[in-house]
Motif scaffolding. Structure first.
Motif, PDB file in Angstrom:
ATOM      1  N   GLY A 110       0.805  -1.218   0.000  1.00  0.00           N
ATOM      2  CA  GLY A 110       0.000   0.000   0.000  1.00  0.00           C
ATOM      3  C   GLY A 110       0.836   1.266   0.000  1.00  0.00           C
ATOM      4  O   GLY A 110       0.519   2.227  -0.708  1.00  0.00           O
ATOM      5  N   ASN A 111       1.916   1.266   0.770  1.00  0.00           N
ATOM      6  CA  ASN A 111       2.777   2.449   0.793  1.00  0.00           C
ATOM      7  C   ASN A 111       3.479   2.651  -0.538  1.00  0.00           C
ATOM      8  O   ASN A 111       3.590   3.783  -1.023  1.00  0.00           O
ATOM      9  CB  ASN A 111       3.775   2.365   1.946  1.00  0.00           C
ATOM     10  CG  ASN A 111       3.208   2.937   3.219  1.00  0.00           C
ATOM     11  OD1 ASN A 111       3.082   4.148   3.366  1.00  0.00           O
ATOM     12  ND2 ASN A 111       2.815   2.070   4.141  1.00  0.00           N
ATOM     13  N   LEU A 112       3.943   1.572  -1.167  1.00  0.00           N
ATOM     14  CA  LEU A 112       4.551   1.714  -2.488  1.00  0.00           C
ATOM     15  C   LEU A 112       3.495   2.116  -3.520  1.00  0.00           C
ATOM     16  O   LEU A 112       3.763   2.942  -4.394  1.00  0.00           O
ATOM     17  CB  LEU A 112       5.255   0.416  -2.899  1.00  0.00           C
ATOM     18  CG  LEU A 112       5.983   0.466  -4.238  1.00  0.00           C
ATOM     19  CD1 LEU A 112       7.024   1.585  -4.285  1.00  0.00           C
ATOM     20  CD2 LEU A 112       6.626  -0.885  -4.535  1.00  0.00           C
ATOM     21  N   ALA A 113       2.298   1.566  -3.408  1.00  0.00           N
ATOM     22  CA  ALA A 113       1.210   1.947  -4.316  1.00  0.00           C
ATOM     23  C   ALA A 113       0.909   3.437  -4.207  1.00  0.00           C
ATOM     24  O   ALA A 113       0.645   4.097  -5.223  1.00  0.00           O
ATOM     25  CB  ALA A 113      -0.043   1.127  -4.023  1.00  0.00           C
ATOM     26  N   GLN A 114       0.951   3.983  -2.995  1.00  0.00           N
ATOM     27  CA  GLN A 114       0.733   5.423  -2.832  1.00  0.00           C
ATOM     28  C   GLN A 114       1.745   6.209  -3.653  1.00  0.00           C
ATOM     29  O   GLN A 114       1.396   7.183  -4.327  1.00  0.00           O
ATOM     30  CB  GLN A 114       0.871   5.827  -1.365  1.00  0.00           C
ATOM     31  CG  GLN A 114      -0.258   5.409  -0.472  1.00  0.00           C
ATOM     32  CD  GLN A 114       0.005   5.828   0.959  1.00  0.00           C
ATOM     33  OE1 GLN A 114       0.227   7.007   1.227  1.00  0.00           O
ATOM     34  NE2 GLN A 114      -0.009   4.868   1.870  1.00  0.00           N
TER      35      GLN A 114
END
Length: 153
Positions: A36-40
């Protein structure tokens, strides 16, 4: 393994730095976990948007990528597609969520290879190590002309 590009390497390092500096991290939150953090960073969507889109279908990131369909218009599939377009593979996403890609782990000292998938500092270590691996792969592809190949002016 991911396609090494300057943009992906940068995104991995920025994500690691944001996590190190205290950005929201919660392994059980689809927008605030490892993927999720990389997707952000790659999609510029908020953690809440990513989480909301993921909740339209069942499962964690591993299940979501197993169910990924490139022609689907499901919002989570569009996010995964964007991540793939940026050089990642389905397997990369599965490994990121569990911090268990063998190539990445082998770059760590033996005593540091046992990362916990839900520990912020371990995610930072994994992301930075992965970025270093991809950078090395990218640099290996660069071929500079030898002095013998240069034509006199």
């Amino acid at each position: 393994m991911a396609r090494p590009t300057p943009e992906l390497i940068h995104a991995l390092r920025v994500t690691a730095q944001k996590l190190k500096n205290g950005t929201h991290y919660q392994w059980g939150h689809m927008g605030g976990c490892n993927c999720g953090n990389l997707a952000q960073e790659l999609t510029k969507l908020s953690k809440d948007q990513i989480h909301r889109y993921a909740m339209e279908r069942y499962g964690d990131w591993s299940k979501q990528v197993d169910d990924y369909c490139s022609s689907s218009q499901m919002p989570i599939d569009l996010i995964i597609n964007e991540m793939i377009t940026n050089g990642l593979t389905i397997e990369d996403l599965k490994h990121l969520e569990k911090l268990n890609d063998r190539e990445v782990l082998l770059r760590l000292p033996l005593e540091k290879r046992y990362l916990k998938h839900n520990v912020r500092d371990d995610v930072v270590t994994y992301l930075n190590t992965w970025a270093g691996l991809l950078e090395d792969q990218l640099l290996q592809k660069i071929v500079l002309p030898s002095i013998n190949d240069l034509q006199p002016a």
